[in-house]
Design a protein around this motif. Structure first.
Motif, PDB file in Angstrom:
ATOM      1  N   ARG A 129       6.715  16.640  -7.299  1.00 59.31           N
ATOM      2  CA  ARG A 129       5.157  16.975  -7.696  1.00 59.31           C
ATOM      3  C   ARG A 129       4.574  15.920  -7.115  1.00 59.31           C
ATOM      4  O   ARG A 129       5.230  15.135  -6.218  1.00 59.31           O
ATOM      5  CB  ARG A 129       6.221  15.717  -9.072  1.00 59.31           C
ATOM      6  CG  ARG A 129       4.306  15.248  -9.285  1.00 59.31           C
ATOM      7  CD  ARG A 129       3.944  15.086 -11.083  1.00 59.31           C
ATOM      8  NE  ARG A 129       5.398  13.895 -10.919  1.00 59.31           N
ATOM      9  CZ  ARG A 129       6.014  13.703 -11.981  1.00 59.31           C
ATOM     10  NH1 ARG A 129       6.741  15.284 -12.638  1.00 59.31           N
ATOM     11  NH2 ARG A 129       7.069  12.540 -11.772  1.00 59.31           N
ATOM     12  N   GLU A 130       2.964  16.306  -6.380  1.00 51.83           N
ATOM     13  CA  GLU A 130       3.072  15.505  -6.121  1.00 51.83           C
ATOM     14  C   GLU A 130       1.509  15.075  -6.268  1.00 51.83           C
ATOM     15  O   GLU A 130       0.884  15.302  -6.763  1.00 51.83           O
ATOM     16  CB  GLU A 130       2.133  16.058  -3.818  1.00 51.83           C
ATOM     17  CG  GLU A 130       3.348  16.639  -3.578  1.00 51.83           C
ATOM     18  CD  GLU A 130       3.738  15.461  -2.623  1.00 51.83           C
ATOM     19  OE1 GLU A 130       3.779  14.328  -2.021  1.00 51.83           O
ATOM     20  OE2 GLU A 130       4.791  15.589  -1.872  1.00 51.83           O
ATOM     21  N   PRO A 131       1.054  13.519  -5.894  1.00 54.57           N
ATOM     22  CA  PRO A 131       1.426  12.442  -4.622  1.00 54.57           C
ATOM     23  C   PRO A 131       2.224  11.667  -5.882  1.00 54.57           C
ATOM     24  O   PRO A 131       2.760  11.274  -6.799  1.00 54.57           O
ATOM     25  CB  PRO A 131       0.132  11.628  -4.617  1.00 54.57           C
ATOM     26  CG  PRO A 131      -0.292  11.651  -5.605  1.00 54.57           C
ATOM     27  CD  PRO A 131      -0.573  13.492  -6.153  1.00 54.57           C
ATOM     28  N   LYS A 132       3.855  10.922  -4.594  1.00 55.87           N
ATOM     29  CA  LYS A 132       4.968  10.063  -5.743  1.00 55.87           C
ATOM     30  C   LYS A 132       4.579   9.487  -5.685  1.00 55.87           C
ATOM     31  O   LYS A 132       4.247   8.727  -6.301  1.00 55.87           O
ATOM     32  CB  LYS A 132       5.955  10.481  -4.602  1.00 55.87           C
ATOM     33  CG  LYS A 132       5.963  11.525  -4.411  1.00 55.87           C
ATOM     34  CD  LYS A 132       7.857  11.813  -3.420  1.00 55.87           C
ATOM     35  CE  LYS A 132       8.268  13.059  -3.929  1.00 55.87           C
ATOM     36  NZ  LYS A 132       7.873  14.207  -3.145  1.00 55.87           N
ATOM     37  N   VAL A 133       3.682   8.563  -4.637  1.00 56.54           N
ATOM     38  CA  VAL A 133       1.951   6.908  -5.032  1.00 56.54           C
ATOM     39  C   VAL A 133       1.350   7.376  -4.274  1.00 56.54           C
ATOM     40  O   VAL A 133       1.074   7.917  -3.161  1.00 56.54           O
ATOM     41  CB  VAL A 133       3.658   6.855  -3.666  1.00 56.54           C
ATOM     42  CG1 VAL A 133       2.753   4.589  -3.821  1.00 56.54           C
ATOM     43  CG2 VAL A 133       4.925   6.198  -4.149  1.00 56.54           C
ATOM     44  N   VAL A 134       0.511   6.324  -5.168  1.00 56.01           N
ATOM     45  CA  VAL A 134      -1.071   6.882  -4.876  1.00 56.01           C
ATOM     46  C   VAL A 134      -1.220   4.643  -4.419  1.00 56.01           C
ATOM     47  O   VAL A 134      -0.959   3.781  -5.350  1.00 56.01           O
ATOM     48  CB  VAL A 134      -2.104   6.524  -5.865  1.00 56.01           C
ATOM     49  CG1 VAL A 134      -1.786   8.519  -5.986  1.00 56.01           C
ATOM     50  CG2 VAL A 134      -1.785   6.714  -7.275  1.00 56.01           C
ATOM     51  N   TRP A 252       5.061  -2.400   0.968  1.00 61.17           N
ATOM     52  CA  TRP A 252       6.359  -1.346  -0.865  1.00 61.17           C
ATOM     53  C   TRP A 252       4.989  -0.027   0.237  1.00 61.17           C
ATOM     54  O   TRP A 252       5.716   0.980   0.042  1.00 61.17           O
ATOM     55  CB  TRP A 252       6.318  -1.508  -1.659  1.00 61.17           C
ATOM     56  CG  TRP A 252       7.069  -0.521  -2.219  1.00 61.17           C
ATOM     57  CD1 TRP A 252       7.996  -0.497  -2.771  1.00 61.17           C
ATOM     58  CD2 TRP A 252       6.152   0.099  -3.184  1.00 61.17           C
ATOM     59  NE1 TRP A 252       8.808   0.287  -3.800  1.00 61.17           N
ATOM     60  CE2 TRP A 252       7.239   1.262  -3.938  1.00 61.17           C
ATOM     61  CE3 TRP A 252       4.922   0.619  -3.674  1.00 61.17           C
ATOM     62  CZ2 TRP A 252       7.344   2.310  -4.697  1.00 61.17           C
ATOM     63  CZ3 TRP A 252       4.607   1.755  -4.591  1.00 61.17           C
ATOM     64  CH2 TRP A 252       5.939   2.392  -5.667  1.00 61.17           C
ATOM     65  N   LEU A 253       4.230  -0.221  -0.358  1.00 64.22           N
ATOM     66  CA  LEU A 253       3.319   0.849  -0.243  1.00 64.22           C
ATOM     67  C   LEU A 253       2.870   1.776   1.253  1.00 64.22           C
ATOM     68  O   LEU A 253       2.577   3.452   1.363  1.00 64.22           O
ATOM     69  CB  LEU A 253       1.522   0.415  -0.951  1.00 64.22           C
ATOM     70  CG  LEU A 253       0.851   0.350  -2.038  1.00 64.22           C
ATOM     71  CD1 LEU A 253      -0.453  -0.454  -1.379  1.00 64.22           C
ATOM     72  CD2 LEU A 253       0.624   1.457  -2.928  1.00 64.22           C
ATOM     73  N   ALA A 254       2.637   0.857   2.411  1.00 68.33           N
ATOM     74  CA  ALA A 254       3.220   1.286   3.432  1.00 68.33           C
ATOM     75  C   ALA A 254       4.465   2.607   3.869  1.00 68.33           C
ATOM     76  O   ALA A 254       4.843   3.589   4.015  1.00 68.33           O
ATOM     77  CB  ALA A 254       3.030   0.222   4.759  1.00 68.33           C
ATOM     78  N   GLU A 255       5.945   1.966   3.611  1.00 69.50           N
ATOM     79  CA  GLU A 255       7.202   2.231   2.964  1.00 69.50           C
ATOM     80  C   GLU A 255       6.806   4.171   2.319  1.00 69.50           C
ATOM     81  O   GLU A 255       7.658   4.804   2.921  1.00 69.50           O
ATOM     82  CB  GLU A 255       8.101   1.957   2.669  1.00 69.50           C
ATOM     83  CG  GLU A 255       8.223   0.435   3.490  1.00 69.50           C
ATOM     84  CD  GLU A 255       9.616  -0.548   2.443  1.00 69.50           C
ATOM     85  OE1 GLU A 255      10.031  -0.394   1.712  1.00 69.50           O
ATOM     86  OE2 GLU A 255      10.087  -1.368   3.259  1.00 69.50           O
ATOM     87  N   HIS A 256       5.845   3.727   2.101  1.00 66.48           N
ATOM     88  CA  HIS A 256       5.611   5.385   0.438  1.00 66.48           C
ATOM     89  C   HIS A 256       4.603   6.078   1.106  1.00 66.48           C
ATOM     90  O   HIS A 256       4.045   6.503   0.524  1.00 66.48           O
ATOM     91  CB  HIS A 256       5.795   4.722  -1.067  1.00 66.48           C
ATOM     92  CG  HIS A 256       6.682   4.181  -1.058  1.00 66.48           C
ATOM     93  ND1 HIS A 256       7.253   3.235  -1.064  1.00 66.48           N
ATOM     94  CD2 HIS A 256       8.236   5.501  -1.837  1.00 66.48           C
ATOM     95  CE1 HIS A 256       8.124   2.741  -1.780  1.00 66.48           C
ATOM     96  NE2 HIS A 256       8.756   4.467  -2.147  1.00 66.48           N
ATOM     97  N   GLY A 257       4.231   5.897   2.988  1.00 62.85           N
ATOM     98  CA  GLY A 257       3.172   6.445   3.259  1.00 62.85           C
ATOM     99  C   GLY A 257       1.308   6.338   2.377  1.00 62.85           C
ATOM    100  O   GLY A 257       0.534   7.189   3.137  1.00 62.85           O
ATOM    101  N   VAL A 258       1.368   4.843   1.994  1.00 62.15           N
ATOM    102  CA  VAL A 258       0.028   4.816   1.278  1.00 62.15           C
ATOM    103  C   VAL A 258      -0.687   3.660   2.851  1.00 62.15           C
ATOM    104  O   VAL A 258       0.353   2.372   2.459  1.00 62.15           O
ATOM    105  CB  VAL A 258      -0.422   4.319   0.301  1.00 62.15           C
ATOM    106  CG1 VAL A 258      -1.722   3.599  -0.300  1.00 62.15           C
ATOM    107  CG2 VAL A 258       0.181   5.653  -0.525  1.00 62.15           C
ATOM    108  N   ALA A 259      -2.120   3.380   2.867  1.00 65.69           N
ATOM    109  CA  ALA A 259      -2.173   2.206   3.948  1.00 65.69           C
ATOM    110  C   ALA A 259      -3.440   2.091   2.650  1.00 65.69           C
ATOM    111  O   ALA A 259      -4.305   2.697   2.209  1.00 65.69           O
ATOM    112  CB  ALA A 259      -2.512   2.262   4.950  1.00 65.69           C
ATOM    113  N   ILE A 260      -3.173  -0.175   2.976  1.00 63.00           N
ATOM    114  CA  ILE A 260      -4.844  -0.209   2.214  1.00 63.00           C
ATOM    115  C   ILE A 260      -5.513  -0.157   3.461  1.00 63.00           C
ATOM    116  O   ILE A 260      -5.726  -0.536   4.876  1.00 63.00           O
ATOM    117  CB  ILE A 260      -4.605  -1.486   1.386  1.00 63.00           C
ATOM    118  CG1 ILE A 260      -3.287  -1.233   0.771  1.00 63.00           C
ATOM    119  CG2 ILE A 260      -5.476  -2.051   1.119  1.00 63.00           C
ATOM    120  CD1 ILE A 260      -2.106  -2.842   0.154  1.00 63.00           C
TER     121      ILE A 260
END
Length: 260
Positions: A129-134, A252-260
């Motif tokens: 499933r995608e996405p895994k983190v948002v 934690w978000l950056a490790e999962h490919g999500v930038a603020i």
């Protein structure tokens, strides 16, 4: 019985052709200022009967009256518009959510062991499933995971307009949703790794203890409840449990490919 006298022109015998009347002589020249003859003015003042067109005029009047009454039966008149809280992202359907959470059972929530059992239902489909983190909310980061006002701020603050959607950052199970000291209201969601994501300061929320959520599911709306200086989301991650050591959410978000 005596017959009333009247102009001979209006008399008609019971039978036979009408009597022949003498044609009056043309009037003498009365000059340019003279008006039309009295007889002509009288003839113009008398309306001619509709004759054969009468039924057509009556039908037109009836049709006009029917058409004029159609909006009253079909709702053609526009309904007055009103502005409600939904125009600002605060739906009336959300207002009843907080009241239902005041009972003791809702406040108690579910245990972390029960959450782990339910999380097993997500394990099989999680990889595909995608996405895994948002990102949990669109907004400006106003406070980092750092010291603030002489004490540690164990999370990040994302400021946004009232009613901005708040999303679950990852797949998980809702441990608790409801009133919380300092937050006004808060939602705790345990992910598949056991970490507990905390979302605070919202007024309206759409989940309750035991719900399974996926990354990107809307769970609440940004509010200004509790100890807050403006509308924002406080987002915090506790490692391994509700009382575990806080992690830096930005990292934690950056490790999962999500930038603020």
């Amino acid at each position: 019985m005596t017959r009333q006298s009247g102009p001979a022109l209006l008399e008609r015998p019971a039978g036979g052709p009408p009597p022949v009347t003498a044609v009056p002589a043309p009037p003498a020249d009365r000059g340019e200022d003279a008006g039309p003859p009295a007889g002509a003015a009288a003839r113009r003042a008398v309306r001619r009967p509709p004759g054969r067109r009468g039924p057509l005029w009556l039908a037109a009047l009836v049709a006009g009256a029917v058409l004029a009454g159609v909006p009253a039966f079909t709702g053609g008149t526009p309904a007055p518009t009103t502005v409600s809280a939904a125009d600002y992202g605060l739906g009336a359907a959300d207002i009843g959510l907080t009241g239902a959470l005041e009972d003791a059972e809702a406040r108690r929530g579910i245990s972390e062991a029960e959450a782990q059992r339910r999380l097993s239902e997500l394990a099989a489909s999680r990889a595909a499933r995608e996405p895994k983190v948002v990102l949990p909310a669109q907004g400006r980061m106003t406070t980092c995971f750092c010291m603030r006002w002489g004490q540690m701020h164990y999370g990040i603050d994302l400021a946004g307009p009232l009613g901005t959607p708040i999303y679950s950052a990852a797949d998980g199970v809702v441990l608790r949703a409801g009133p919380a000291s300092g937050y006004g209201n808060a939602v705790w969601i345990q992910d598949a790794d056991g970490n507990v994501h905390v979302y605070g300061h919202m007024r309206y929320y759409d989940v309750e203890a035991g719900d399974i959520v996926h990354a990107g599911d809307q769970i609440a709306k940004i509010g200004n409840e509790g100890q807050s200086t403006g509308p924002h989301l406080h987002y915090q991650i506790n490692r391994g449990s509700m009382t575990g050591r806080p992690l830096d959410p930005e990292e934690w978000l950056a490790e999962h490919g999500v930038a603020i």
